[in-house]
Motif scaffolding. Sequence first.
Motif, PDB file in Angstrom:
ATOM      1  N   VAL A 256       0.842  -1.200   0.000  1.00  0.00           N
ATOM      2  CA  VAL A 256       0.000   0.000   0.000  1.00  0.00           C
ATOM      3  C   VAL A 256       0.877   1.250   0.000  1.00  0.00           C
ATOM      4  O   VAL A 256       0.565   2.248  -0.668  1.00  0.00           O
ATOM      5  CB  VAL A 256      -0.962  -0.007   1.207  1.00  0.00           C
ATOM      6  N   GLY A 259       1.771   1.681  -3.443  1.00  0.00           N
ATOM      7  CA  GLY A 259       0.608   2.174  -4.170  1.00  0.00           C
ATOM      8  C   GLY A 259       0.405   3.666  -3.975  1.00  0.00           C
ATOM      9  O   GLY A 259       0.090   4.403  -4.923  1.00  0.00           O
ATOM     10  N   ARG A 323      -6.280   3.913  -8.493  1.00  0.00           N
ATOM     11  CA  ARG A 323      -4.901   3.817  -8.988  1.00  0.00           C
ATOM     12  C   ARG A 323      -3.972   3.305  -7.887  1.00  0.00           C
ATOM     13  O   ARG A 323      -3.070   2.493  -8.135  1.00  0.00           O
ATOM     14  CB  ARG A 323      -4.410   5.176  -9.479  1.00  0.00           C
ATOM     15  N   VAL A 324      -4.183   3.778  -6.661  1.00  0.00           N
ATOM     16  CA  VAL A 324      -3.396   3.297  -5.523  1.00  0.00           C
ATOM     17  C   VAL A 324      -3.608   1.796  -5.348  1.00  0.00           C
ATOM     18  O   VAL A 324      -2.649   1.030  -5.180  1.00  0.00           O
ATOM     19  CB  VAL A 324      -3.792   4.047  -4.230  1.00  0.00           C
ATOM     20  N   LYS A 327      -1.863  -0.212  -8.175  1.00  0.00           N
ATOM     21  CA  LYS A 327      -0.411  -0.317  -7.969  1.00  0.00           C
ATOM     22  C   LYS A 327      -0.110  -1.269  -6.826  1.00  0.00           C
ATOM     23  O   LYS A 327       0.826  -2.085  -6.900  1.00  0.00           O
ATOM     24  CB  LYS A 327       0.163   1.072  -7.670  1.00  0.00           C
ATOM     25  N   SER A 328      -0.900  -1.200  -5.747  1.00  0.00           N
ATOM     26  CA  SER A 328      -0.687  -2.069  -4.586  1.00  0.00           C
ATOM     27  C   SER A 328      -0.843  -3.541  -4.943  1.00  0.00           C
ATOM     28  O   SER A 328      -0.229  -4.409  -4.311  1.00  0.00           O
ATOM     29  CB  SER A 328      -1.675  -1.719  -3.467  1.00  0.00           C
ATOM     30  N   CYS A 329      -1.666  -3.810  -5.945  1.00  0.00           N
ATOM     31  CA  CYS A 329      -1.996  -5.197  -6.312  1.00  0.00           C
ATOM     32  C   CYS A 329      -1.306  -5.669  -7.584  1.00  0.00           C
ATOM     33  O   CYS A 329      -1.648  -6.735  -8.103  1.00  0.00           O
ATOM     34  CB  CYS A 329      -3.509  -5.342  -6.481  1.00  0.00           C
ATOM     35  N   SER A 330      -0.363  -4.891  -8.092  1.00  0.00           N
ATOM     36  CA  SER A 330       0.323  -5.332  -9.305  1.00  0.00           C
ATOM     37  C   SER A 330       0.985  -6.686  -9.056  1.00  0.00           C
ATOM     38  O   SER A 330       1.271  -7.064  -7.912  1.00  0.00           O
ATOM     39  CB  SER A 330       1.353  -4.298  -9.753  1.00  0.00           C
ATOM     40  N   GLU A 333       3.847  -7.236  -6.619  1.00  0.00           N
ATOM     41  CA  GLU A 333       3.778  -6.587  -5.318  1.00  0.00           C
ATOM     42  C   GLU A 333       3.714  -7.571  -4.154  1.00  0.00           C
ATOM     43  O   GLU A 333       3.204  -8.677  -4.266  1.00  0.00           O
ATOM     44  CB  GLU A 333       2.587  -5.630  -5.244  1.00  0.00           C
ATOM     45  N   GLU A 344      -8.063  -5.798  -6.304  1.00  0.00           N
ATOM     46  CA  GLU A 344      -8.028  -4.338  -6.250  1.00  0.00           C
ATOM     47  C   GLU A 344      -9.259  -3.780  -5.550  1.00  0.00           C
ATOM     48  O   GLU A 344      -9.175  -2.812  -4.775  1.00  0.00           O
ATOM     49  CB  GLU A 344      -7.918  -3.768  -7.665  1.00  0.00           C
TER      50      GLU A 344
END
Length: 366
Positions: A256, A259, A323-324, A327-330, A333, A344
């Motif tokens: 996070v 993210g 968006r956060v 990114k946190s769940c790419s 990660e 997400e």
Amino acid sequence: MHLVMGSPNRYMQEKNILAEAGQHIAPLGKKALLVGDETTLEVVREKMNKSLKESEIEFREEIFGGEVTKKEAHRIAALLEKDNFDLIIGIGGGKAIDTAKAAAAYSDRKLITIPTIASNCAAWTPLSVFYDQQGTFEEYIIFQYSPVLVLVDTEIIADSPLNYFKAGIADTVVKFYEARASAANKEKNAPTRAALKVAEECKDVLFEFGVQAAADLENKKATKAVEKTVDSIIALGGMVGGIGGDNCRIAGAHAVHNGLTVLPETHDLLHGEKVAFGNLVQLELEKNEAEFDELLSLLNKLDQPVTLAQLGLDRVTDSDLARVAAKSCSSEESIHNLPFKITEAAVLEAIKNVDSKAKEYLSQLG
């Protein structure tokens, strides 16, 4: 792999130890490049440089670029090679030390770390966290070698900025929650069990001494509470991953954090401040109400951000938060170290829930 022990060859913590830095450094090399920012180099200059000269260590200072980028690390590595330095000494906080670690690895030079703030365990660990020039997270890289020497002067730490110290407590207490989650579905071999015990000790020390240590540091006192807290942040914090290896890595809180870096409004926040909020998000995902409330109280006492507004995101939109969450769940990660499936949508909902619960908690405090 059963066990990878990532730890410094020698860790020394003592009041005024930088006044005798030369005698500890001299056996490791006679020509050193000191890397930090202007402030941190100034902080150690009076104590340390005299000792280096007395030990006949040739040295030069180099101001690093301010962000941990591969370009900057390669620039400093080129200086080490060009001028035949034996050692690189990373001085300061996580960014300066992470840059020095990478430069040491790229140039195959010995690394010494001297933290001037206790904001994370960077001085202990053999890894660097890389960002792009705009401050957005890119990746972690674990290097082959750890620092050969870590020198921690608690008088220097006691005179450091309070906000970095508080953020260091927030960044370290998360070790317990993330290591436990990361290890949940893995074999509990002896190193893993030991690392989890160390992580729990980190948490216990910080819950017991952290608030008092912050008050003492505000008064520039290197008390026992400060010393115990610094031990926990740098040494114990570094041991968790060093002993536990891949079984005790970061999980939801740091994901996070990463993210949040997609939003420019968060770039001026300290690493630990963003991790603090991420830790609450992880506990919300885990539906762990008791520990959520306990941690929320500690973070608030340490003036860590527990709401979106406190993160500077009072005008954030659902699209921004999406968006956060993305990114946190790419795929690469660390949030996927949690022992259950993460989406997400779940992360987005957890972020909103943390904000709501924290606002309600703060309103009840008046």
